[in-house]
Design a protein around this motif. Sequence first.
Motif, PDB file in Angstrom:
ATOM      1  N   HIS A 315     -41.868 -35.831   2.779  1.00 42.45           N
ATOM      2  CA  HIS A 315     -41.210 -37.042   2.159  1.00 42.45           C
ATOM      3  C   HIS A 315     -40.647 -38.084   3.519  1.00 42.45           C
ATOM      4  CE1 HIS A 315     -40.715 -34.595  -1.305  1.00 42.45           C
ATOM      5  NE2 HIS A 315     -40.830 -35.693  -1.883  1.00 42.45           N
ATOM      6  N   ARG A 316     -40.460 -37.868   4.703  1.00 38.79           N
ATOM      7  CA  ARG A 316     -40.168 -38.748   5.783  1.00 38.79           C
ATOM      8  C   ARG A 316     -41.669 -39.428   6.003  1.00 38.79           C
ATOM      9  NH1 ARG A 316     -36.462 -34.571   7.889  1.00 38.79           N
ATOM     10  NH2 ARG A 316     -38.359 -33.543   8.936  1.00 38.79           N
ATOM     11  N   ILE A 317     -42.739 -38.833   5.911  1.00 39.39           N
ATOM     12  CA  ILE A 317     -44.119 -39.529   6.026  1.00 39.39           C
ATOM     13  C   ILE A 317     -44.373 -40.421   4.844  1.00 39.39           C
ATOM     14  CG2 ILE A 317     -46.491 -39.112   6.076  1.00 39.39           C
ATOM     15  CD1 ILE A 317     -45.851 -36.298   7.755  1.00 39.39           C
ATOM     16  N   ALA A 326     -48.645 -38.905   3.087  1.00 37.84           N
ATOM     17  CA  ALA A 326     -48.001 -37.589   3.050  1.00 37.84           C
ATOM     18  C   ALA A 326     -49.125 -36.731   2.036  1.00 37.84           C
ATOM     19  CB  ALA A 326     -46.801 -37.697   2.255  1.00 37.84           C
ATOM     20  N   GLU A 327     -49.748 -37.441   1.041  1.00 36.13           N
ATOM     21  CA  GLU A 327     -50.453 -36.575   0.097  1.00 36.13           C
ATOM     22  C   GLU A 327     -51.811 -36.248   0.835  1.00 36.13           C
ATOM     23  OE1 GLU A 327     -52.759 -39.041  -2.438  1.00 36.13           O
ATOM     24  OE2 GLU A 327     -52.698 -37.360  -4.068  1.00 36.13           O
ATOM     25  N   GLN A 328     -52.461 -36.898   1.806  1.00 33.47           N
ATOM     26  CA  GLN A 328     -53.781 -36.750   2.441  1.00 33.47           C
ATOM     27  C   GLN A 328     -53.514 -35.892   3.773  1.00 33.47           C
ATOM     28  OE1 GLN A 328     -55.912 -40.258   2.572  1.00 33.47           O
ATOM     29  NE2 GLN A 328     -55.151 -40.686   0.606  1.00 33.47           N
ATOM     30  N   GLY A 329     -52.029 -35.826   4.182  1.00 31.15           N
ATOM     31  CA  GLY A 329     -51.929 -34.996   5.616  1.00 31.15           C
ATOM     32  C   GLY A 329     -52.362 -35.727   6.627  1.00 31.15           C
ATOM     33  N   LEU A 330     -52.220 -37.068   6.732  1.00 31.85           N
ATOM     34  CA  LEU A 330     -52.674 -37.803   7.755  1.00 31.85           C
ATOM     35  C   LEU A 330     -52.059 -38.053   8.988  1.00 31.85           C
ATOM     36  CD1 LEU A 330     -53.833 -40.972   5.590  1.00 31.85           C
ATOM     37  CD2 LEU A 330     -55.131 -38.944   6.282  1.00 31.85           C
ATOM     38  N   VAL A 331     -50.516 -37.519   8.835  1.00 29.36           N
ATOM     39  CA  VAL A 331     -49.837 -37.605   9.832  1.00 29.36           C
ATOM     40  C   VAL A 331     -49.488 -36.078  10.501  1.00 29.36           C
ATOM     41  CG1 VAL A 331     -47.489 -38.635  10.829  1.00 29.36           C
ATOM     42  CG2 VAL A 331     -48.683 -39.752   9.151  1.00 29.36           C
ATOM     43  N   GLU A 332     -49.880 -35.844  11.744  1.00 28.33           N
ATOM     44  CA  GLU A 332     -49.281 -34.698  12.323  1.00 28.33           C
ATOM     45  C   GLU A 332     -48.228 -34.739  13.239  1.00 28.33           C
ATOM     46  OE1 GLU A 332     -52.688 -33.035  14.308  1.00 28.33           O
ATOM     47  OE2 GLU A 332     -53.914 -33.215  12.398  1.00 28.33           O
ATOM     48  N   GLY A 333     -47.085 -34.070  13.206  1.00 29.58           N
ATOM     49  CA  GLY A 333     -45.931 -34.212  14.188  1.00 29.58           C
ATOM     50  C   GLY A 333     -45.528 -35.702  14.143  1.00 29.58           C
ATOM     51  N   ILE A 334     -45.446 -36.182  15.253  1.00 27.12           N
ATOM     52  CA  ILE A 334     -45.032 -37.521  15.293  1.00 27.12           C
ATOM     53  C   ILE A 334     -46.074 -38.638  15.168  1.00 27.12           C
ATOM     54  CG2 ILE A 334     -43.080 -36.848  17.039  1.00 27.12           C
ATOM     55  CD1 ILE A 334     -44.833 -38.271  19.313  1.00 27.12           C
ATOM     56  N   VAL A 361     -42.236 -45.994  -2.097  1.00 29.35           N
ATOM     57  CA  VAL A 361     -43.244 -46.769  -1.558  1.00 29.35           C
ATOM     58  C   VAL A 361     -42.805 -46.522   0.058  1.00 29.35           C
ATOM     59  CG1 VAL A 361     -43.849 -48.435  -3.337  1.00 29.35           C
ATOM     60  CG2 VAL A 361     -41.726 -48.628  -1.971  1.00 29.35           C
ATOM     61  N   GLY A 362     -44.016 -46.922   0.915  1.00 27.74           N
ATOM     62  CA  GLY A 362     -43.884 -46.571   2.333  1.00 27.74           C
ATOM     63  C   GLY A 362     -43.269 -47.963   2.968  1.00 27.74           C
ATOM     64  N   HIS A 363     -42.581 -47.624   4.202  1.00 27.19           N
ATOM     65  CA  HIS A 363     -42.017 -48.755   4.914  1.00 27.19           C
ATOM     66  C   HIS A 363     -43.258 -49.707   5.301  1.00 27.19           C
ATOM     67  CE1 HIS A 363     -40.359 -50.931   8.517  1.00 27.19           C
ATOM     68  NE2 HIS A 363     -41.125 -50.221   9.532  1.00 27.19           N
ATOM     69  N   ALA A 364     -44.110 -48.959   6.093  1.00 32.84           N
ATOM     70  CA  ALA A 364     -45.250 -49.664   6.745  1.00 32.84           C
ATOM     71  C   ALA A 364     -46.279 -50.168   5.828  1.00 32.84           C
ATOM     72  CB  ALA A 364     -45.917 -48.660   7.751  1.00 32.84           C
ATOM     73  N   GLN A 365     -46.337 -49.564   4.727  1.00 32.00           N
ATOM     74  CA  GLN A 365     -47.341 -50.058   3.458  1.00 32.00           C
ATOM     75  C   GLN A 365     -46.538 -51.278   2.942  1.00 32.00           C
ATOM     76  OE1 GLN A 365     -46.814 -47.262   0.089  1.00 32.00           O
ATOM     77  NE2 GLN A 365     -48.762 -47.455  -0.723  1.00 32.00           N
ATOM     78  N   LYS A 366     -45.425 -51.444   2.903  1.00 27.77           N
ATOM     79  CA  LYS A 366     -44.532 -52.484   2.205  1.00 27.77           C
ATOM     80  C   LYS A 366     -45.006 -53.760   3.255  1.00 27.77           C
ATOM     81  CE  LYS A 366     -40.717 -50.858   1.628  1.00 27.77           C
ATOM     82  NZ  LYS A 366     -39.256 -50.913   1.680  1.00 27.77           N
ATOM     83  N   ASN A 431     -37.296 -46.826  -1.286  1.00 29.79           N
ATOM     84  CA  ASN A 431     -37.859 -47.914  -0.978  1.00 29.79           C
ATOM     85  C   ASN A 431     -38.218 -47.959   0.591  1.00 29.79           C
ATOM     86  OD1 ASN A 431     -38.764 -50.546  -0.852  1.00 29.79           O
ATOM     87  ND2 ASN A 431     -37.061 -51.311  -2.117  1.00 29.79           N
ATOM     88  N   GLY A 432     -39.351 -47.033   1.067  1.00 27.90           N
ATOM     89  CA  GLY A 432     -39.237 -47.082   2.466  1.00 27.90           C
ATOM     90  C   GLY A 432     -38.095 -46.433   3.208  1.00 27.90           C
TER      91      GLY A 432
END
Length: 467
Positions: A315-317, A326-334, A361-366, A431-432
């Motif tokens: 959820h942080r991602i 998050a769904e696609q597992g794009l971010v590992e670790g930091i 909705v994501g922060h960077a996405q917005k 909201n991000g």
Amino acid sequence: MCVSNAELSDSESTLEPKLRLVHQNGLDFEVPSRSMFDGSPSRRAFLKAAVAAGGAAALSACLDRAPADPVPSGTAEFDTLPDRQHAWNDVCATDEHGNVEVPYHHVLLYLDVSGSGPPTKTERATVERAFHVLDRAYERTHEGLIWSVGYSPRYFKRFDESLPAEIDLPEPRALSPFETPEFDRQDALVHLAADRADVVLEAEQALLGERDEANGVAVETDLSGVFSVADRRTGFVGAGLPAKHQSDLNGIPDGNPVPEQSPLFMGFKAGFAKNQATEDYVTIADGPFAGGTTKHVANLRQRLRDWYDEEDQYHRIMKLFSPGHAEQGLVEGIGENLGDDSGIDTMLDRIRDDAEAFGHVGHAQKAARANRDADGNVKLLRRHFESADDDVAALHFPSLQRGISDFEAVREAMNGTDLTEIPTIRQRVNNGILEYIFVKHRGNFLVPPRRLRALPTPTGDAPMPNE
Ligand code: HEM
């Protein structure tokens, strides 16, 4: 963290010397030290504390521990320095993916011109000579000192003339319906940045006339007769530093949740090269201030208890990047694995669907929605760093752009108010990252080209001392 005194003591349990930091409230703790430039988190932790404390005692604590390596010297060939004060990328460190890493230690000096009305030519000459001390003393790299000075809209009101119409520099204002920041309207902002804490402190004291020499260069002229310090803020960024300081700070929950390698308190990397504007892009192209840029500096308090105690990494991602990440597992670790691109551009069109499907909705996405021009170029160049001033976890958020309106538009997109018509998205919930950040200060500055850095007029006049 406020440190009133800092000293070295020997460890009995290890061969390494230990630092003992004595706080204002009388508490102290020890941090193991390593070699001066090993870049270790504990070493940089000590230096961060010294920068926050400031003053002669802090500097001497740093100097006591000065490395064998000399600080690289600057130049008296001033014409060899770039005209763009904001040309930092080529003189900062980069990571293995080519992402620029701003220096570890930062001081923001908010300055007021002492008199009222327009400054005189003599004052301009004094200021330029004081700046020349820094040029001479320190190589303009992260191993020496990188710095810039900007001027506020209020500063330019001292003159009868106005700034050219194409300079987009409004007074700061609230940029969301739910914030009540204090506005930074001081005349000028000097931003000092260096990998070495002793360098930012020494440069600050040289500018303010509190020492006679800086890196072997005589401080013949300083700013003290022209400017007074209205505010002083400090910060740090880089792998290890946020983790090292988390246990002392308001806003970070117990249990040391900030990952060791994270450069930021929220536990992820930011500032991927492809998600940053180029320096060319943010540079004012025409008019008397060609070669300059505008700088918005926000200060945001962070309250990360729920971020760490109630959210999981998935959820942080989702909140920081996007549900797709998050769904696609794009971010590992930091997020080191993202390379030089957060990959957010493929997540923009689906933002409303994400809100419906994931309830987030994501922060960077917005933010990215407003951060591209018609040709796909990124508009903002972010150079943010963390702060532990007053024992509070906060973020100093300098952003460079051609005009302040570009920043305001991106911030509006980040507010996501348009998305709150979808039932799961509330103004600050789902909201991000808006639930966790609280804007305390906003200020706008024009960072003129170097040739105009000493008390410029709105029409672009700032005679050099030798004129
Ligand atoms: C504690 C506060 C913040 C944290 C931890 C944070 C973190 C991040 C992260 C991890 C990213 C994605 C990676 C990247 O592109 O750099 C990002 C993107 C971004 N953030 Fe923030 N951010 C914060 C506050 C802000 C604020 C106050 C703004 C103001 C407008 C902002 C604007 C942006 C923009 C423009 C992007 C890039 C989106 C794009 O690709 O165009 N951020 N942020």
